[in-house]
Scaffold this motif. Structure first.
Motif, PDB file in Angstrom:
ATOM      1  N   ILE A 108       4.170   9.491 -10.081  1.00  0.00           N
ATOM      2  CA  ILE A 108       3.784   9.539 -11.495  1.00  0.00           C
ATOM      3  C   ILE A 108       2.487  10.314 -11.721  1.00  0.00           C
ATOM      4  CG2 ILE A 108       5.002   7.397 -12.020  1.00  0.00           C
ATOM      5  CD1 ILE A 108       2.285   5.961 -12.134  1.00  0.00           C
ATOM      6  N   GLY A 109       1.944  10.851 -10.647  1.00  0.00           N
ATOM      7  CA  GLY A 109       0.729  11.659 -10.774  1.00  0.00           C
ATOM      8  C   GLY A 109      -0.537  10.844 -10.974  1.00  0.00           C
ATOM      9  N   ASP A 110      -0.528   9.595 -10.516  1.00  0.00           N
ATOM     10  CA  ASP A 110      -1.700   8.721 -10.646  1.00  0.00           C
ATOM     11  C   ASP A 110      -2.484   8.764  -9.337  1.00  0.00           C
ATOM     12  OD1 ASP A 110      -3.548   6.643 -10.888  1.00  0.00           O
ATOM     13  OD2 ASP A 110      -2.153   5.338 -11.957  1.00  0.00           O
ATOM     14  N   HIS A 111      -3.490   9.628  -9.304  1.00  0.00           N
ATOM     15  CA  HIS A 111      -4.284   9.829  -8.094  1.00  0.00           C
ATOM     16  C   HIS A 111      -5.014   8.545  -7.688  1.00  0.00           C
ATOM     17  CE1 HIS A 111      -6.415  12.106  -5.065  1.00  0.00           C
ATOM     18  NE2 HIS A 111      -7.565  11.662  -5.535  1.00  0.00           N
ATOM     19  N   GLU A 112      -5.482   7.801  -8.672  1.00  0.00           N
ATOM     20  CA  GLU A 112      -6.209   6.565  -8.380  1.00  0.00           C
ATOM     21  C   GLU A 112      -5.305   5.542  -7.684  1.00  0.00           C
ATOM     22  OE1 GLU A 112      -8.347   3.062 -10.944  1.00  0.00           O
ATOM     23  OE2 GLU A 112      -8.703   5.125 -11.585  1.00  0.00           O
ATOM     24  N   MET A 113      -4.069   5.402  -8.154  1.00  0.00           N
ATOM     25  CA  MET A 113      -3.129   4.474  -7.531  1.00  0.00           C
ATOM     26  C   MET A 113      -2.794   4.921  -6.113  1.00  0.00           C
ATOM     27  SD  MET A 113       0.714   3.267  -8.663  1.00  0.00           S
ATOM     28  CE  MET A 113       0.214   2.285 -10.068  1.00  0.00           C
ATOM     29  N   THR A 114      -2.639   6.206  -5.919  1.00  0.00           N
ATOM     30  CA  THR A 114      -2.345   6.737  -4.586  1.00  0.00           C
ATOM     31  C   THR A 114      -3.474   6.401  -3.616  1.00  0.00           C
ATOM     32  OG1 THR A 114      -1.083   8.545  -5.570  1.00  0.00           O
ATOM     33  CG2 THR A 114      -1.778   8.836  -3.288  1.00  0.00           C
ATOM     34  N   GLU A 115      -4.711   6.617  -4.047  1.00  0.00           N
ATOM     35  CA  GLU A 115      -5.862   6.305  -3.199  1.00  0.00           C
ATOM     36  C   GLU A 115      -5.971   4.811  -2.927  1.00  0.00           C
ATOM     37  OE1 GLU A 115      -9.366   7.988  -4.924  1.00  0.00           O
ATOM     38  OE2 GLU A 115      -8.910   9.990  -4.172  1.00  0.00           O
ATOM     39  N   GLU A 116      -5.697   4.003  -3.950  1.00  0.00           N
ATOM     40  CA  GLU A 116      -5.739   2.554  -3.786  1.00  0.00           C
ATOM     41  C   GLU A 116      -4.724   2.105  -2.735  1.00  0.00           C
ATOM     42  OE1 GLU A 116      -4.579  -1.272  -6.483  1.00  0.00           O
ATOM     43  OE2 GLU A 116      -5.720   0.314  -7.475  1.00  0.00           O
ATOM     44  N   GLY A 117      -3.544   2.674  -2.764  1.00  0.00           N
ATOM     45  CA  GLY A 117      -2.517   2.345  -1.775  1.00  0.00           C
ATOM     46  C   GLY A 117      -2.926   2.743  -0.377  1.00  0.00           C
ATOM     47  N   GLY A 172       0.815  -1.212   0.000  1.00  0.00           N
ATOM     48  CA  GLY A 172       0.000   0.000   0.000  1.00  0.00           C
ATOM     49  C   GLY A 172       0.849   1.261   0.000  1.00  0.00           C
ATOM     50  N   LYS A 173       1.882   1.269   0.846  1.00  0.00           N
ATOM     51  CA  LYS A 173       2.783   2.423   0.888  1.00  0.00           C
ATOM     52  C   LYS A 173       3.485   2.609  -0.457  1.00  0.00           C
ATOM     53  CE  LYS A 173       3.329   3.672   5.431  1.00  0.00           C
ATOM     54  NZ  LYS A 173       2.742   4.920   5.818  1.00  0.00           N
ATOM     55  N   ALA A 174       3.925   1.496  -1.053  1.00  0.00           N
ATOM     56  CA  ALA A 174       4.615   1.575  -2.349  1.00  0.00           C
ATOM     57  C   ALA A 174       3.678   2.148  -3.414  1.00  0.00           C
ATOM     58  CB  ALA A 174       5.113   0.194  -2.765  1.00  0.00           C
ATOM     59  N   LYS A 175       2.435   1.709  -3.413  1.00  0.00           N
ATOM     60  CA  LYS A 175       1.468   2.242  -4.383  1.00  0.00           C
ATOM     61  C   LYS A 175       1.270   3.740  -4.172  1.00  0.00           C
ATOM     62  CE  LYS A 175      -1.323  -1.871  -5.262  1.00  0.00           C
ATOM     63  NZ  LYS A 175      -2.658  -2.476  -5.079  1.00  0.00           N
ATOM     64  N   GLN A 176       1.234   4.159  -2.915  1.00  0.00           N
ATOM     65  CA  GLN A 176       1.076   5.586  -2.625  1.00  0.00           C
ATOM     66  C   GLN A 176       2.250   6.380  -3.188  1.00  0.00           C
ATOM     67  OE1 GLN A 176       0.048   6.597   1.500  1.00  0.00           O
ATOM     68  NE2 GLN A 176      -0.594   4.486   1.754  1.00  0.00           N
ATOM     69  N   VAL A 177       3.457   5.904  -2.939  1.00  0.00           N
ATOM     70  CA  VAL A 177       4.657   6.608  -3.382  1.00  0.00           C
ATOM     71  C   VAL A 177       4.721   6.665  -4.909  1.00  0.00           C
ATOM     72  CG1 VAL A 177       7.184   6.510  -3.431  1.00  0.00           C
ATOM     73  CG2 VAL A 177       5.971   6.125  -1.286  1.00  0.00           C
TER      74      VAL A 177
END
Length: 60
Positions: free
Chosen positions: A31-40, A21-26
């Motif tokens: 890369i500016g992917d808000h969806e991936m950040t929220e998923e993480g 989850g932390k890795a997805k956030q970072v």
């Protein structure tokens, strides 16, 4: 023969989910992917909730 315990005795492997989850956030942030950040963020939060529930159920 002893009793069979169907429930796991070890805590669930939530730390892996926290790390992922932390890795997805970072990566999402980088890369500016808000969806991936929220998923993480959500994955990390769920992992903490699962750990808390497990701890409460298995307190002595």
């Amino acid at each position: 023969m002893g009793e069979r315990d169907d429930e796991p005795t070890d805590p669930p492997a939530t730390w892996e989910n926290v790390v992922v989850g932390k890795a997805k956030q970072v990566v999402g942030h980088a890369i500016g992917d808000h969806e991936m950040t929220e998923e993480g963020e959500e994955q990390e939060e769920i992992a903490h909730e699962v750990h808390e529930e497990f701890s409460e159920e298995h307190r002595d």
